[in-house]
Design an enzyme around this catalytic site. Sequence first.
Site, PDB file in Angstrom:
ATOM      1  N   MET A  88       7.664  17.648 -50.549  1.00  0.00           N
ATOM      2  CA  MET A  88       8.184  18.621 -49.583  1.00  0.00           C
ATOM      3  C   MET A  88       8.391  18.003 -48.209  1.00  0.00           C
ATOM      4  SD  MET A  88       6.045  22.054 -50.560  1.00  0.00           S
ATOM      5  CE  MET A  88       4.513  21.278 -51.006  1.00  0.00           C
TER       6      MET A  88
ATOM      7  N   ASP B 168       9.263  29.789 -61.420  1.00  0.00           N
ATOM      8  CA  ASP B 168       9.749  29.195 -60.172  1.00  0.00           C
ATOM      9  C   ASP B 168      11.257  29.012 -60.225  1.00  0.00           C
ATOM     10  OD1 ASP B 168       7.241  28.925 -59.121  1.00  0.00           O
ATOM     11  OD2 ASP B 168       7.164  26.742 -59.219  1.00  0.00           O
TER      12      ASP B 168
ATOM     13  N   LYS C 152      10.472  29.782 -55.156  1.00  0.00           N
ATOM     14  CA  LYS C 152      10.421  29.518 -53.720  1.00  0.00           C
ATOM     15  C   LYS C 152      11.174  28.225 -53.487  1.00  0.00           C
ATOM     16  CE  LYS C 152       5.812  31.231 -53.601  1.00  0.00           C
ATOM     17  NZ  LYS C 152       4.421  30.941 -53.513  1.00  0.00           N
TER      18      LYS C 152
HETATM   19  C1  LIG Z   1       6.277  22.989 -54.034  1.00  0.00           C
HETATM   20  S1  LIG Z   1       6.262  21.314 -54.494  1.00  0.00           S
HETATM   21  C2  LIG Z   1       5.812  21.507 -56.167  1.00  0.00           C
HETATM   22  C3  LIG Z   1       5.362  20.227 -56.811  1.00  0.00           C
HETATM   23  C4  LIG Z   1       5.111  20.384 -58.293  1.00  0.00           C
HETATM   24  N1  LIG Z   1       3.986  21.251 -58.531  1.00  0.00           N
HETATM   25  C5  LIG Z   1       4.912  19.061 -58.981  1.00  0.00           C
HETATM   26  O1  LIG Z   1       3.821  18.831 -59.524  1.00  0.00           O
HETATM   27  O2  LIG Z   1       5.856  18.251 -58.996  1.00  0.00           O
HETATM   28  C6  LIG Z   1       7.998  20.978 -54.551  1.00  0.00           C
HETATM   29  C7  LIG Z   1       8.295  19.532 -54.182  1.00  0.00           C
HETATM   30  O3  LIG Z   1       8.094  18.673 -55.299  1.00  0.00           O
HETATM   31  C8  LIG Z   1       9.028  17.615 -55.262  1.00  0.00           C
HETATM   32  N2  LIG Z   1       9.851  17.673 -56.483  1.00  0.00           N
HETATM   33  C9  LIG Z   1       9.825  18.626 -57.427  1.00  0.00           C
HETATM   34  N3  LIG Z   1      10.656  18.320 -58.438  1.00  0.00           N
HETATM   35  C10 LIG Z   1      11.225  17.145 -58.118  1.00  0.00           C
HETATM   36  C11 LIG Z   1      12.169  16.295 -58.764  1.00  0.00           C
HETATM   37  N4  LIG Z   1      12.703  16.592 -59.941  1.00  0.00           N
HETATM   38  N5  LIG Z   1      12.536  15.151 -58.126  1.00  0.00           N
HETATM   39  C12 LIG Z   1      12.005  14.822 -56.934  1.00  0.00           C
HETATM   40  N6  LIG Z   1      11.097  15.582 -56.286  1.00  0.00           N
HETATM   41  C13 LIG Z   1      10.716  16.718 -56.865  1.00  0.00           C
HETATM   42  C14 LIG Z   1       9.852  17.795 -53.992  1.00  0.00           C
HETATM   43  O4  LIG Z   1       9.236  17.057 -52.950  1.00  0.00           O
HETATM   44  C15 LIG Z   1       9.715  19.289 -53.745  1.00  0.00           C
HETATM   45  O5  LIG Z   1       9.928  19.610 -52.392  1.00  0.00           O
END
Ligand SMILES: C[S@@+](CC[C@H](N)C(=O)[O-])C[C@H]1O[C@@H](n2cnc3c(N)ncnc32)[C@H](O)[C@@H]1O
Length: 249
Positions: free
Chosen positions: A168, A34, A55
């Site tokens: 998201m 990713d 993405k």
């Molecule tokens: C496609 S989702 C994937 C989530 C991922 N599988 C997880 O378990 O965290 C992506 C979203 O996760 C959140 N996200 C991912 N990394 C983050 C971080 N380091 N801090 C805050 N939000 C995060 C945000 O809301 C972002 O838009």
Amino acid sequence: MGTVYLVGAGPGAPDLLTLRAARLLERADVVFHDALVHPDVLALASRARKVAVGKRCSQISTDQRFINRALVEAAHRYDTVVRLKGGDPMLFGRAHEEIEFLKKHFIEVEIVPGVTAALAASAELGISLTRRGEARSVAFVTPRVGEGTRGSSWIRAALAADTVAIYMGAGEGAAIAAALIEAGKPASTPVAIVESASMPDTEVTCGTLRTLPGMGRSSGGPALILLGEVYGEAVAAAPRDLRKASQSA
Ligand SMILES: C[S@@+](CC[C@H](N)C(=O)[O-])C[C@H]1O[C@@H](n2cnc3c(N)ncnc32)[C@H](O)[C@@H]1O
């Protein structure tokens, strides 16, 4: 035929990677990763071919069908194929599409969990998602609906849970606040936005559901919206202007 490992890369900080994930990366032949996977994590896969299939919102993303096919092809050529996903692979990561496709092609799949963003954000805040006597349920939701998929019941889930982690959704604060307030969530519900949880440039903004539309983000990193009474103390400790805004809400 090789095995495809769907591996959680965690929320960003490389030292939040699990030991199992690190060991797999070290012996991986190819890694499909990713966006936002830390370079130090990718460096562990020193002998692997690395393919970015990231993405990120508002940018061109790799088609899921391309990823599915590429994983199958790689499993025909290599022993150890790693699909490295942000956070935990089983949460908002389209893992089931990859698992289904791989199984349909008789390819063995194994999952390696990772630290999901909501847990890293809670660690940043130092506030538990649950609290004895106050918060006994947590919902992981997203208002994001994929193309061609059914509308989601995220609002119902967000109303039912004591604490809500919204993935998201950071670019849609106004719409989220309006939808939740209209559905009956009190406008005074405390809210925290945690950006880039676990990273050195992490930012936290606090307010309430009513002030959520005006709660900006600074670094443009991934952000999570957390809401629930457990964040009342974070709102109380927030800078004066935010506190005023949330009190008047
Ligand atoms: C496609 S989702 C994937 C989530 C991922 N599988 C997880 O378990 O965290 C992506 C979203 O996760 C959140 N996200 C991912 N990394 C983050 C971080 N380091 N801090 C805050 N939000 C995060 C945000 O809301 C972002 O838009």
